[in-house]
Scaffold this motif. Structure first.
Motif, PDB file in Angstrom:
ATOM      1  N   PHE A 190      -6.956  27.454   0.265  1.00  0.00           N
ATOM      2  CA  PHE A 190      -6.314  28.617   0.856  1.00  0.00           C
ATOM      3  C   PHE A 190      -6.537  29.842  -0.029  1.00  0.00           C
ATOM      4  O   PHE A 190      -6.743  29.724  -1.238  1.00  0.00           O
ATOM      5  CB  PHE A 190      -4.801  28.387   0.986  1.00  0.00           C
ATOM      6  CG  PHE A 190      -4.422  27.434   2.081  1.00  0.00           C
ATOM      7  CD1 PHE A 190      -4.363  27.861   3.396  1.00  0.00           C
ATOM      8  CD2 PHE A 190      -4.109  26.119   1.792  1.00  0.00           C
ATOM      9  CE1 PHE A 190      -3.997  26.993   4.409  1.00  0.00           C
ATOM     10  CE2 PHE A 190      -3.747  25.240   2.797  1.00  0.00           C
ATOM     11  CZ  PHE A 190      -3.692  25.676   4.110  1.00  0.00           C
ATOM     12  N   GLU A 191      -6.441  31.013   0.562  1.00  0.00           N
ATOM     13  CA  GLU A 191      -6.442  32.266  -0.184  1.00  0.00           C
ATOM     14  C   GLU A 191      -4.998  32.714  -0.338  1.00  0.00           C
ATOM     15  O   GLU A 191      -4.327  33.012   0.646  1.00  0.00           O
ATOM     16  CB  GLU A 191      -7.257  33.332   0.552  1.00  0.00           C
ATOM     17  CG  GLU A 191      -7.119  34.730  -0.040  1.00  0.00           C
ATOM     18  CD  GLU A 191      -7.458  34.790  -1.520  1.00  0.00           C
ATOM     19  OE1 GLU A 191      -6.585  35.212  -2.302  1.00  0.00           O
ATOM     20  OE2 GLU A 191      -8.579  34.399  -1.886  1.00  0.00           O
ATOM     21  N   LEU A 192      -4.518  32.742  -1.579  1.00  0.00           N
ATOM     22  CA  LEU A 192      -3.115  33.075  -1.829  1.00  0.00           C
ATOM     23  C   LEU A 192      -2.965  34.341  -2.670  1.00  0.00           C
ATOM     24  O   LEU A 192      -2.020  34.481  -3.429  1.00  0.00           O
ATOM     25  CB  LEU A 192      -2.414  31.905  -2.523  1.00  0.00           C
ATOM     26  CG  LEU A 192      -2.214  30.653  -1.673  1.00  0.00           C
ATOM     27  CD1 LEU A 192      -1.576  29.544  -2.495  1.00  0.00           C
ATOM     28  CD2 LEU A 192      -1.358  30.960  -0.455  1.00  0.00           C
ATOM     29  N   GLY A 193      -3.916  35.241  -2.547  1.00  0.00           N
ATOM     30  CA  GLY A 193      -3.783  36.515  -3.234  1.00  0.00           C
ATOM     31  C   GLY A 193      -4.402  36.567  -4.612  1.00  0.00           C
ATOM     32  O   GLY A 193      -4.317  37.591  -5.288  1.00  0.00           O
ATOM     33  N   LEU A 194      -5.034  35.481  -5.059  1.00  0.00           N
ATOM     34  CA  LEU A 194      -5.676  35.487  -6.372  1.00  0.00           C
ATOM     35  C   LEU A 194      -7.093  36.042  -6.315  1.00  0.00           C
ATOM     36  O   LEU A 194      -7.711  36.286  -7.348  1.00  0.00           O
ATOM     37  CB  LEU A 194      -5.710  34.063  -6.945  1.00  0.00           C
ATOM     38  CG  LEU A 194      -4.347  33.434  -7.232  1.00  0.00           C
ATOM     39  CD1 LEU A 194      -4.522  32.017  -7.756  1.00  0.00           C
ATOM     40  CD2 LEU A 194      -3.568  34.270  -8.231  1.00  0.00           C
ATOM     41  N   GLU A 195      -7.609  36.210  -5.103  1.00  0.00           N
ATOM     42  CA  GLU A 195      -8.948  36.772  -4.900  1.00  0.00           C
ATOM     43  C   GLU A 195     -10.001  35.994  -5.689  1.00  0.00           C
ATOM     44  O   GLU A 195     -10.867  36.568  -6.354  1.00  0.00           O
ATOM     45  CB  GLU A 195      -8.962  38.259  -5.273  1.00  0.00           C
ATOM     46  CG  GLU A 195      -7.989  39.090  -4.442  1.00  0.00           C
ATOM     47  CD  GLU A 195      -8.004  40.560  -4.802  1.00  0.00           C
ATOM     48  OE1 GLU A 195      -8.803  40.945  -5.682  1.00  0.00           O
ATOM     49  OE2 GLU A 195      -7.226  41.330  -4.222  1.00  0.00           O
ATOM     50  N   LEU A 196      -9.936  34.678  -5.604  1.00  0.00           N
ATOM     51  CA  LEU A 196     -10.874  33.829  -6.331  1.00  0.00           C
ATOM     52  C   LEU A 196     -12.073  33.493  -5.452  1.00  0.00           C
ATOM     53  O   LEU A 196     -11.914  33.174  -4.276  1.00  0.00           O
ATOM     54  CB  LEU A 196     -10.192  32.528  -6.764  1.00  0.00           C
ATOM     55  CG  LEU A 196      -9.001  32.670  -7.707  1.00  0.00           C
ATOM     56  CD1 LEU A 196      -8.399  31.301  -7.992  1.00  0.00           C
ATOM     57  CD2 LEU A 196      -9.416  33.346  -9.004  1.00  0.00           C
ATOM     58  N   PRO A 197     -13.283  33.533  -6.016  1.00  0.00           N
ATOM     59  CA  PRO A 197     -14.458  33.119  -5.244  1.00  0.00           C
ATOM     60  C   PRO A 197     -14.463  31.601  -5.065  1.00  0.00           C
ATOM     61  O   PRO A 197     -13.844  30.861  -5.836  1.00  0.00           O
ATOM     62  CB  PRO A 197     -15.629  33.584  -6.119  1.00  0.00           C
ATOM     63  CG  PRO A 197     -15.080  33.582  -7.512  1.00  0.00           C
ATOM     64  CD  PRO A 197     -13.635  33.984  -7.376  1.00  0.00           C
ATOM     65  N   GLN A 198     -15.173  31.132  -4.055  1.00  0.00           N
ATOM     66  CA  GLN A 198     -15.229  29.698  -3.784  1.00  0.00           C
ATOM     67  C   GLN A 198     -15.791  28.921  -4.969  1.00  0.00           C
ATOM     68  O   GLN A 198     -15.416  27.764  -5.206  1.00  0.00           O
ATOM     69  CB  GLN A 198     -16.079  29.437  -2.543  1.00  0.00           C
ATOM     70  CG  GLN A 198     -16.093  27.974  -2.102  1.00  0.00           C
ATOM     71  CD  GLN A 198     -16.841  27.782  -0.801  1.00  0.00           C
ATOM     72  OE1 GLN A 198     -17.575  28.671  -0.365  1.00  0.00           O
ATOM     73  NE2 GLN A 198     -16.659  26.642  -0.164  1.00  0.00           N
ATOM     74  N   LEU A 283       1.831  35.610   2.405  1.00  0.00           N
ATOM     75  CA  LEU A 283       2.792  34.610   2.852  1.00  0.00           C
ATOM     76  C   LEU A 283       2.696  34.402   4.359  1.00  0.00           C
ATOM     77  O   LEU A 283       2.725  33.265   4.846  1.00  0.00           O
ATOM     78  CB  LEU A 283       4.204  35.040   2.465  1.00  0.00           C
ATOM     79  CG  LEU A 283       5.328  34.086   2.867  1.00  0.00           C
ATOM     80  CD1 LEU A 283       5.162  32.746   2.176  1.00  0.00           C
ATOM     81  CD2 LEU A 283       6.683  34.705   2.534  1.00  0.00           C
ATOM     82  N   ALA A 284       2.560  35.493   5.102  1.00  0.00           N
ATOM     83  CA  ALA A 284       2.463  35.393   6.563  1.00  0.00           C
ATOM     84  C   ALA A 284       1.226  34.604   6.972  1.00  0.00           C
ATOM     85  O   ALA A 284       1.279  33.770   7.890  1.00  0.00           O
ATOM     86  CB  ALA A 284       2.435  36.790   7.175  1.00  0.00           C
ATOM     87  N   GLN A 285       0.103  34.834   6.293  1.00  0.00           N
ATOM     88  CA  GLN A 285      -1.128  34.113   6.613  1.00  0.00           C
ATOM     89  C   GLN A 285      -0.980  32.625   6.326  1.00  0.00           C
ATOM     90  O   GLN A 285      -1.421  31.781   7.113  1.00  0.00           O
ATOM     91  CB  GLN A 285      -2.294  34.696   5.813  1.00  0.00           C
ATOM     92  CG  GLN A 285      -2.723  36.080   6.271  1.00  0.00           C
ATOM     93  CD  GLN A 285      -3.789  36.683   5.384  1.00  0.00           C
ATOM     94  OE1 GLN A 285      -4.047  36.211   4.273  1.00  0.00           O
ATOM     95  NE2 GLN A 285      -4.418  37.743   5.862  1.00  0.00           N
ATOM     96  N   LEU A 286      -0.349  32.294   5.191  1.00  0.00           N
ATOM     97  CA  LEU A 286      -0.157  30.892   4.845  1.00  0.00           C
ATOM     98  C   LEU A 286       0.749  30.205   5.859  1.00  0.00           C
ATOM     99  O   LEU A 286       0.440  29.111   6.348  1.00  0.00           O
ATOM    100  CB  LEU A 286       0.441  30.770   3.444  1.00  0.00           C
ATOM    101  CG  LEU A 286       0.801  29.335   3.015  1.00  0.00           C
ATOM    102  CD1 LEU A 286      -0.440  28.462   2.964  1.00  0.00           C
ATOM    103  CD2 LEU A 286       1.515  29.341   1.670  1.00  0.00           C
ATOM    104  N   LYS A 287       1.864  30.838   6.204  1.00  0.00           N
ATOM    105  CA  LYS A 287       2.795  30.217   7.146  1.00  0.00           C
ATOM    106  C   LYS A 287       2.171  30.088   8.533  1.00  0.00           C
ATOM    107  O   LYS A 287       2.409  29.100   9.239  1.00  0.00           O
ATOM    108  CB  LYS A 287       4.098  31.012   7.203  1.00  0.00           C
ATOM    109  CG  LYS A 287       4.955  30.843   5.958  1.00  0.00           C
ATOM    110  CD  LYS A 287       6.389  31.245   6.200  1.00  0.00           C
ATOM    111  CE  LYS A 287       7.275  30.850   5.036  1.00  0.00           C
ATOM    112  NZ  LYS A 287       8.702  31.086   5.290  1.00  0.00           N
ATOM    113  N   GLU A 288       1.366  31.058   8.911  1.00  0.00           N
ATOM    114  CA  GLU A 288       0.670  30.961  10.197  1.00  0.00           C
ATOM    115  C   GLU A 288      -0.266  29.757  10.202  1.00  0.00           C
ATOM    116  O   GLU A 288      -0.362  29.027  11.187  1.00  0.00           O
ATOM    117  CB  GLU A 288      -0.112  32.244  10.467  1.00  0.00           C
ATOM    118  CG  GLU A 288      -0.827  32.255  11.816  1.00  0.00           C
ATOM    119  CD  GLU A 288      -1.580  33.551  12.067  1.00  0.00           C
ATOM    120  OE1 GLU A 288      -2.323  33.616  13.055  1.00  0.00           O
ATOM    121  OE2 GLU A 288      -1.418  34.498  11.267  1.00  0.00           O
ATOM    122  N   SER A 289      -0.942  29.541   9.070  1.00  0.00           N
ATOM    123  CA  SER A 289      -1.826  28.381   8.954  1.00  0.00           C
ATOM    124  C   SER A 289      -1.034  27.083   9.028  1.00  0.00           C
ATOM    125  O   SER A 289      -1.439  26.127   9.695  1.00  0.00           O
ATOM    126  CB  SER A 289      -2.603  28.440   7.631  1.00  0.00           C
ATOM    127  OG  SER A 289      -3.451  29.564   7.593  1.00  0.00           O
TER     128      SER A 289
END
Length: 294
Positions: A190-198, A283-289
């Motif tokens: 998931f993308e949780l705001g850390l802006e980490l590359p794959q 948070l909204a994106q995570l909960k939607e997922s």
């Protein structure tokens, strides 16, 4: 993943109609369900139903009150694609829904649920599958439902396994959080705001994210990312700290160096992030997922 959501609803409705109270009994599985999930490239998601009552109500819709019967939902998902952030539309799932589920009454009730048909496993036990879908379900013990979009017998063997895939310490941390995300040797996340590359996740041995919130519903995340080498761990440590500082500056917030030292830690191969606030959009994106999965 509306199909999975429909199955949760069907299972709980069956329980509500045919079971007036929980019966006694104890689980025959030696390890907690969450410990029996996972493996390389699999993600485990665990949700505390009481602390995330609104999330469960969103999943159940008009039947949100049925969430009272659920204590925890734990899901193991194996993505078929390496798309980043993780694609939930192309993944195999199996889950354990823990709560007030008398086995005999639930399995008897499922016989009469429209859209499901009765199947017999190789050991002679009965389970139920969708007539026009790939979901399978069965109550096991007096407090759990097994749900899967894959092979039911494989999911049941995992549930009955004596070999835990998640150790006691990590399982305890996950069960003490509102929402927990765990992956071993991940290829995506998931993308949780850390802006980490794959690439970071491809270099990780394991990833553990623990989400909690206060009474005002302000969420924060604790993260434990164990890398495959010291160089990779040091690079990640610098990256997450620099990324967070850049975010604070974009939002015109004060950068507190002393606080950053407490928030971002490097312990050998493990990068630790403590109580980083989640933004509303993340948070909204995570909960939607999660609603999509459930």
């Amino acid at each position: 993943m509306k199909r999975y959501r429909q199955l949760v609803t069907v299972g709980i409705v069956a329980i509500l109609l045919f079971a007036s109270c929980a019966t006694g009994g104890s689980r025959r599985v030696e390890h907690r369900p969450i410990q029996l999930m996972g493996g390389p490239n699999a993600m485990v998601i665990s949700v505390d139903a009481e602390r995330e009552a609104q999330l469960l109500e969103a999943v159940l819709g008009d039947m949100g009150s049925l969430a009272d019967r659920i204590s925890r939902v734990s899901i193991a998902m194996t993505p078929h694609s390496d798309a980043y952030p993780i694609s939930l539309e192309d993944a195999q799932l199996w889950a354990v829904i823990e709560g007030d589920f008398p086995r005999f009454l639930v399995n008897s009730a499922l016989i009469y649920v429209p859209g499901f048909k009765r199947q017999e496993a190789s050991d002679g036990r009965t389970y139920f599958t969708q007539k026009d879908g790939n979901l399978s379900v069965r109550a096991v013990g007096n407090n759990s439902l097994i749900v899967t979009t894959g092979d039911y017998e494989e999911a049941y063997r995992s549930y009955r396994s004596r070999d835990p895939l998640i150790d006691e310490e990590i399982a305890t941390l996950m069960e003490s959080s509102s929402i927990a995300l765990w992956a071993e040797e991940p290829k995506t996340f998931f993308e949780l705001g850390l802006e980490l590359p794959q690439e970071i996740f491809l270099q990780a041995d394991s990833v553990l994210f623990l989400l909690d919130h206060d009474e005002a519903d302000q969420y924060w995340v604790d993260a434990y990312i164990t890398m495959k080498g010291a160089k990779e761990a040091n690079t990640l440590s610098q990256m997450v700290r620099s990324g967070y500082v850049a975010r604070l500056r974009r939002e015109k917030q004060t950068v507190n160096i002393a606080a950053l030292r407490e928030m971002f830690l490097l312990d050998d191969l493990q990068v630790i992030i403590r109580q980083m606030e989640l933004q509303d959009q993340e948070l909204a994106q995570l909960k939607e997922s999660l609603v999509g999965i459930l």
